[in-house]
Scaffold this motif. Sequence first.
Motif, PDB file in Angstrom:
ATOM      1  N   THR A   1       0.812  -1.290  -0.009  1.00 21.82           N
ATOM      2  CA  THR A   1       0.002  -0.072   0.047  1.00 21.82           C
ATOM      3  C   THR A   1       1.036   1.202   0.064  1.00 21.82           C
ATOM      4  O   THR A   1       2.077   1.120   0.784  1.00 21.82           O
ATOM      5  CB  THR A   1      -0.830  -0.017   1.265  1.00 21.82           C
ATOM      6  OG1 THR A   1      -1.681  -1.061   1.272  1.00 21.82           O
ATOM      7  CG2 THR A   1      -1.740   1.272   1.420  1.00 21.82           C
TER       8      THR A   1
ATOM      9  N   GLU B   1       1.530   8.447  12.331  1.00 23.98           N
ATOM     10  CA  GLU B   1       2.529   7.870  12.826  1.00 23.98           C
ATOM     11  C   GLU B   1       3.949   8.587  12.383  1.00 23.98           C
ATOM     12  O   GLU B   1       3.815   9.170  11.401  1.00 23.98           O
ATOM     13  CB  GLU B   1       2.690   6.420  12.211  1.00 23.98           C
ATOM     14  CG  GLU B   1       1.724   5.576  12.839  1.00 23.98           C
ATOM     15  CD  GLU B   1       1.539   4.291  11.835  1.00 23.98           C
ATOM     16  OE1 GLU B   1       2.357   4.058  11.038  1.00 23.98           O
ATOM     17  OE2 GLU B   1       0.748   3.328  12.376  1.00 23.98           O
TER      18      GLU B   1
ATOM     19  N   PHE C   1       4.681  -1.074  11.327  1.00 23.27           N
ATOM     20  CA  PHE C   1       3.570  -0.482  11.082  1.00 23.27           C
ATOM     21  C   PHE C   1       2.282  -1.128  10.862  1.00 23.27           C
ATOM     22  O   PHE C   1       1.368  -0.474  10.617  1.00 23.27           O
ATOM     23  CB  PHE C   1       3.651   1.060  10.220  1.00 23.27           C
ATOM     24  CG  PHE C   1       4.334   0.770   9.100  1.00 23.27           C
ATOM     25  CD1 PHE C   1       3.567   0.335   7.992  1.00 23.27           C
ATOM     26  CD2 PHE C   1       5.695   1.156   8.815  1.00 23.27           C
ATOM     27  CE1 PHE C   1       4.083   0.249   6.719  1.00 23.27           C
ATOM     28  CE2 PHE C   1       6.319   0.959   7.517  1.00 23.27           C
ATOM     29  CZ  PHE C   1       5.414   0.630   6.395  1.00 23.27           C
TER      30      PHE C   1
ATOM     31  N   ALA D   1       5.813   1.455  15.174  1.00 18.76           N
ATOM     32  CA  ALA D   1       5.775   2.892  14.826  1.00 18.76           C
ATOM     33  C   ALA D   1       5.196   3.771  15.761  1.00 18.76           C
ATOM     34  O   ALA D   1       4.194   3.518  16.477  1.00 18.76           O
ATOM     35  CB  ALA D   1       5.216   2.983  13.413  1.00 18.76           C
TER      36      ALA D   1
ATOM     37  N   GLU E   1      11.297  11.421   8.333  1.00 21.90           N
ATOM     38  CA  GLU E   1      10.945  12.088   7.160  1.00 21.90           C
ATOM     39  C   GLU E   1       9.797  13.023   7.220  1.00 21.90           C
ATOM     40  O   GLU E   1       9.558  13.730   6.198  1.00 21.90           O
ATOM     41  CB  GLU E   1      10.783  11.070   6.029  1.00 21.90           C
ATOM     42  CG  GLU E   1      11.678  11.014   5.281  1.00 21.90           C
ATOM     43  CD  GLU E   1      11.385  10.264   3.807  1.00 21.90           C
ATOM     44  OE1 GLU E   1      11.602  10.755   2.605  1.00 21.90           O
ATOM     45  OE2 GLU E   1      10.720   9.058   3.920  1.00 21.90           O
TER      46      GLU E   1
ATOM     47  N   ARG F   1      -2.235   3.551  -4.101  1.00 24.11           N
ATOM     48  CA  ARG F   1      -1.879   4.748  -3.514  1.00 24.11           C
ATOM     49  C   ARG F   1      -3.175   5.231  -2.855  1.00 24.11           C
ATOM     50  O   ARG F   1      -3.791   5.935  -3.496  1.00 24.11           O
ATOM     51  CB  ARG F   1      -1.349   5.783  -4.585  1.00 24.11           C
ATOM     52  CG  ARG F   1      -0.287   6.643  -3.629  1.00 24.11           C
ATOM     53  CD  ARG F   1       0.456   7.496  -4.777  1.00 24.11           C
ATOM     54  NE  ARG F   1       1.789   6.815  -5.075  1.00 24.11           N
ATOM     55  CZ  ARG F   1       2.767   6.780  -4.135  1.00 24.11           C
ATOM     56  NH1 ARG F   1       2.872   7.495  -2.992  1.00 24.11           N
ATOM     57  NH2 ARG F   1       3.815   6.179  -4.770  1.00 24.11           N
TER      58      ARG F   1
ATOM     59  N   ASP G   1       9.918  11.383  -7.943  1.00 22.52           N
ATOM     60  CA  ASP G   1      10.793  10.033  -8.447  1.00 22.52           C
ATOM     61  C   ASP G   1      10.933   9.875  -9.828  1.00 22.52           C
ATOM     62  O   ASP G   1       9.723   9.536 -10.680  1.00 22.52           O
ATOM     63  CB  ASP G   1      10.303   8.599  -7.906  1.00 22.52           C
ATOM     64  CG  ASP G   1      10.438   8.655  -6.343  1.00 22.52           C
ATOM     65  OD1 ASP G   1      11.144   9.280  -5.581  1.00 22.52           O
ATOM     66  OD2 ASP G   1       9.323   8.295  -5.698  1.00 22.52           O
TER      67      ASP G   1
HETATM   68  N1  LIG Z   1       4.953   4.717   9.727  1.00 21.41           N
HETATM   69  C1  LIG Z   1       4.908   4.401   8.559  1.00 21.41           C
HETATM   70  N2  LIG Z   1       3.762   3.997   7.782  1.00 21.41           N
HETATM   71  C2  LIG Z   1       4.049   3.570   6.394  1.00 21.41           C
HETATM   72  N3  LIG Z   1       4.992   3.739   5.678  1.00 21.41           N
HETATM   73  C3  LIG Z   1       6.070   4.540   6.551  1.00 21.41           C
HETATM   74  C4  LIG Z   1       6.221   4.696   7.558  1.00 21.41           C
HETATM   75  N4  LIG Z   1       7.567   5.023   8.205  1.00 21.41           N
HETATM   76  C5  LIG Z   1       8.019   5.313   6.838  1.00 21.41           C
HETATM   77  N5  LIG Z   1       7.507   4.548   5.820  1.00 21.41           N
HETATM   78  C6  LIG Z   1       8.055   4.594   4.461  1.00 21.41           C
HETATM   79  O1  LIG Z   1       7.270   5.731   3.764  1.00 21.41           O
HETATM   80  C7  LIG Z   1       6.794   5.206   2.729  1.00 21.41           C
HETATM   81  C8  LIG Z   1       5.245   5.636   2.475  1.00 21.41           C
HETATM   82  O2  LIG Z   1       5.258   6.443   1.350  1.00 21.41           O
HETATM   83  P1  LIG Z   1       4.837   5.831   0.331  1.00 21.41           P
HETATM   84  O3  LIG Z   1       3.756   4.788   0.434  1.00 21.41           O
HETATM   85  O4  LIG Z   1       4.313   7.020  -0.833  1.00 21.41           O
HETATM   86  O5  LIG Z   1       5.856   5.333  -0.522  1.00 21.41           O
HETATM   87  P2  LIG Z   1       7.026   5.738  -1.383  1.00 21.41           P
HETATM   88  O6  LIG Z   1       6.643   6.170  -2.737  1.00 21.41           O
HETATM   89  O7  LIG Z   1       8.080   4.852  -1.229  1.00 21.41           O
HETATM   90  O8  LIG Z   1       7.263   7.097  -0.763  1.00 21.41           O
HETATM   91  P3  LIG Z   1       8.482   8.095  -0.140  1.00 21.41           P
HETATM   92  O9  LIG Z   1       9.092   8.449  -1.621  1.00 21.41           O
HETATM   93  O10 LIG Z   1       7.836   8.954   0.384  1.00 21.41           O
HETATM   94  O11 LIG Z   1       9.370   7.142   0.545  1.00 21.41           O
HETATM   95  C9  LIG Z   1       6.857   3.680   2.861  1.00 21.41           C
HETATM   96  O12 LIG Z   1       6.997   3.064   1.544  1.00 21.41           O
HETATM   97  C10 LIG Z   1       7.717   3.331   3.977  1.00 21.41           C
HETATM   98  O13 LIG Z   1       8.976   3.078   3.271  1.00 21.41           O
END
Ligand SMILES: Nc1ncnc2c1ncn2[C@@H]1O[C@H](COP(=O)(O)OP(=O)(O)OP(=O)(O)O)[C@@H](O)[C@H]1O
Length: 804
Positions: free
Chosen positions: A366, A389, A488, A531, A556, A593, A613
Amino acid sequence: MDLDAMRAEEARWRSATAAVAHAKEVIKEEVSSIASLREESGSPSKAAPRQHINLAMPKSKPTVMTFPDLLVDPLLTTPEVCPWPSATTPFSFLSHALVSLSGTRSRILILNILTNTLRYIIAHDPASLTAAVYLLSNSLGPTYQPNTELNIGGSVLSKALLSTTSLTQAKLRRLYQKHGDPGDVAFYAKTSVRTLIPPSPLTVQGMYDKLLAIAGSKGQGVVKRKEEIVSGLLVQAQGEEVRWVYRILSMNLRVGAVRNTLLQAVARAFALSPPADLVQKDGEEDYVAENLRSQVIAPPEGKKKVPVDDARVRATEILLKSEGTVKRTYAQHPNYGHIINGLLNGRLGELPDKVPLTVGVPLLPTLGSPMRSLEEIYDRLSGLPFSAEMKYDGQRAQVHVCVIDQRASVRVFSRHLEDMTDKYPDILAMLASILARDPSLHSFILDAEVVALDPATGALKTFQELSNRARKDVKLEDVKVSVGLFVFDLLYLNGQPLLSETFRQRRATLRQRLPPYIPQDVRLSARLEWAENVDSEDGEDVVLEFWERAVAGKYEGLMIKILDSGEVIDDEIGKKNGSRRKPLPATYEPDKRTMAWLKLKKDYVLTTGDSLDLIPIGAWHGNGRKAAWWSPILLAVWDENEGRPVALCKCMSGFTDVFYKKLNEKYPDGSETCSRTPLWDVETGGYSPTVYFNPHEVWEVRGADITVSPTSVTAKGLIDPSRGLSLRFPRFMKLREDKGIENASTPEDIARMYRTQEGRVGGAGGRVEPGMDDGELVDVELESEAVEESESEEDPTEPVLASG
Ligand SMILES: Nc1ncnc2c1ncn2[C@@H]1O[C@H](COP(=O)(O)OP(=O)(O)OP(=O)(O)O)[C@@H](O)[C@H]1O
């Protein structure tokens, strides 16, 4: 010559003579068959037409295969009654499909071709279906499985081509100069080869097996072995097949068979051509049954066009439903082989149960939706209970654990579903202790973030620290960077999938069954923590203080997750009149997403731009001090509809000298990763880079704002009817090793950011707000060298338009 040698020579001679006779026979048959096809078509002087399949065609084995037109509407074809040349699908059929695919960019036609291709194989040779799907997807297996990378360099391919064609290096070079594309080069190189003894025809399964053999080759003499297999394939491949064999070998298929389209095609193929024994009365609702299809095929009398009648509507409903089933199944169990096996051996509607969430097979994660402020989050969630979180700054890890006969099997997968178990022996040690602490735990799947820690204090460290950790085969005693696993989510426990439970329920189970684990020595075992969070039950503002901690600490930002399923305001219109609400499930939604997870990054709020990205797809030569390097770099988004990267902006900021050097090594001019001709399927819009890169990596980039651009065609039509969007002041932040190019930002993301930004700047038309220039962006230290500051200016050749 002794007697044995003479006998052997005679035998060779006999078999060569027999082969020539056989070849003559085949040619004779071919000529007469073409003549009869011409007669049938009533045009003796023209070339043989493509053979369209019709329902009345007899089921017999032709001597010569004229492949069917794969572009036609799948509802109007019946591959089951088509003649088929042999029990095993020839590779020439797949190369025919690839030729058809390469001739169009229409998504509908691509879907038709893929659907029809798979249907012929289901009908005549289902055993080759998995091989065909992998070959079409230009991959060998799921990323989490070992030995699915070919790892053959350009030199192996060239050597094999030289040895099978007896071309000279110089001639080969000239062919490259003339044609550019390696597939075309191989095709023309092979046209000069005459073989007396026809090799055994290449089959789809044979080709796939050989590729697996290449990927599985290891150890001493591996290059030689790979070269031999490649040469063997090039000898077997004939005519058009050569082009596609070579493109597959160079992992450069470029035919738009992207994951979503391929899954749609698999679903449609099975809904239209189910394995014969599966359509029983009670299973018919899953399939477009014969009677329904014949209603579509036979239009009412007097009407030429197929009408959109009830039968077609019903058939389309079934096709869409089957697509949903297959995509849902893939999201929780991304393995084409298992899915095809499930579809061949059970009803389509039962697929999610037949191929369920499984420990050991990583599901697609997710993902969260980016937000720009706490206010926006409160607006979006409109009073629903939620949990905020900490968003940890590490690497996502899906941890799968299963205990069988007192032996624990553990796998740690990346966000991109690669197996990175070898990288984290300290997490394995930690899990062993947790399992010893609670023998009632038999199996579970965790969604978590691995974060670097200070071994003495347990304090969090940055992502850069974590990236200093070795990647493979790390020994526990060699661990230099200690880590914690911040969990988490819990997705599976003791044989039960938890995806359909709400986040509140899943979290409660997680906390009940997996308490934190803090080892004595974090160098010998990782620690496990939940978390950190605060909950808001009735929308009260408890988050601000938490947010300030996130800002001050090494996080972050925040992840905001709804606890229970509910309804939220849908979109901007809904926000204005408050009427448009839509359901928002708090269940775990693989591969989505979702608005049930909102992410608020420090960068979004504290600086001017969202991070994106992006995929490097090309470059220009640098000037002055940078004359020896690539600069600027052309960056692209991933366009899912087009199935290829589309250029967004040029980036020349945020790079260190070390990075530039590495870039030269990664993309040497005139190599299989960097070419003067556009060898890879990319849309560059109005940009004309000097060289094109093989798109295969993702960079995190931040910029000032999104502008309407006359050069970029990204998101053309989404904001402006004739112009695309571009990113101003792009600045490289870091390499996203956890993302593949299909996970990069999309045109829709850019359009969404543009709309959000327009709201924020009050319709300032994408112009930079005062004070929001590059200077405010947070610097990231790369390889402990200072980031160059001098180049944060915008590319002067890039015109900027106010939105129209
Ligand atoms: N408490 C949390 N809950 C969910 N995801 C978390 C948490 N802490 C860190 N993360 C990280 O943040 C990301 C959530 O953002 P997203 O689902 O958009 O992924 P992403 O595209 O990899 O995003 P980003 O580039 O922001 O890391 C997760 O992939 C995970 O690696």
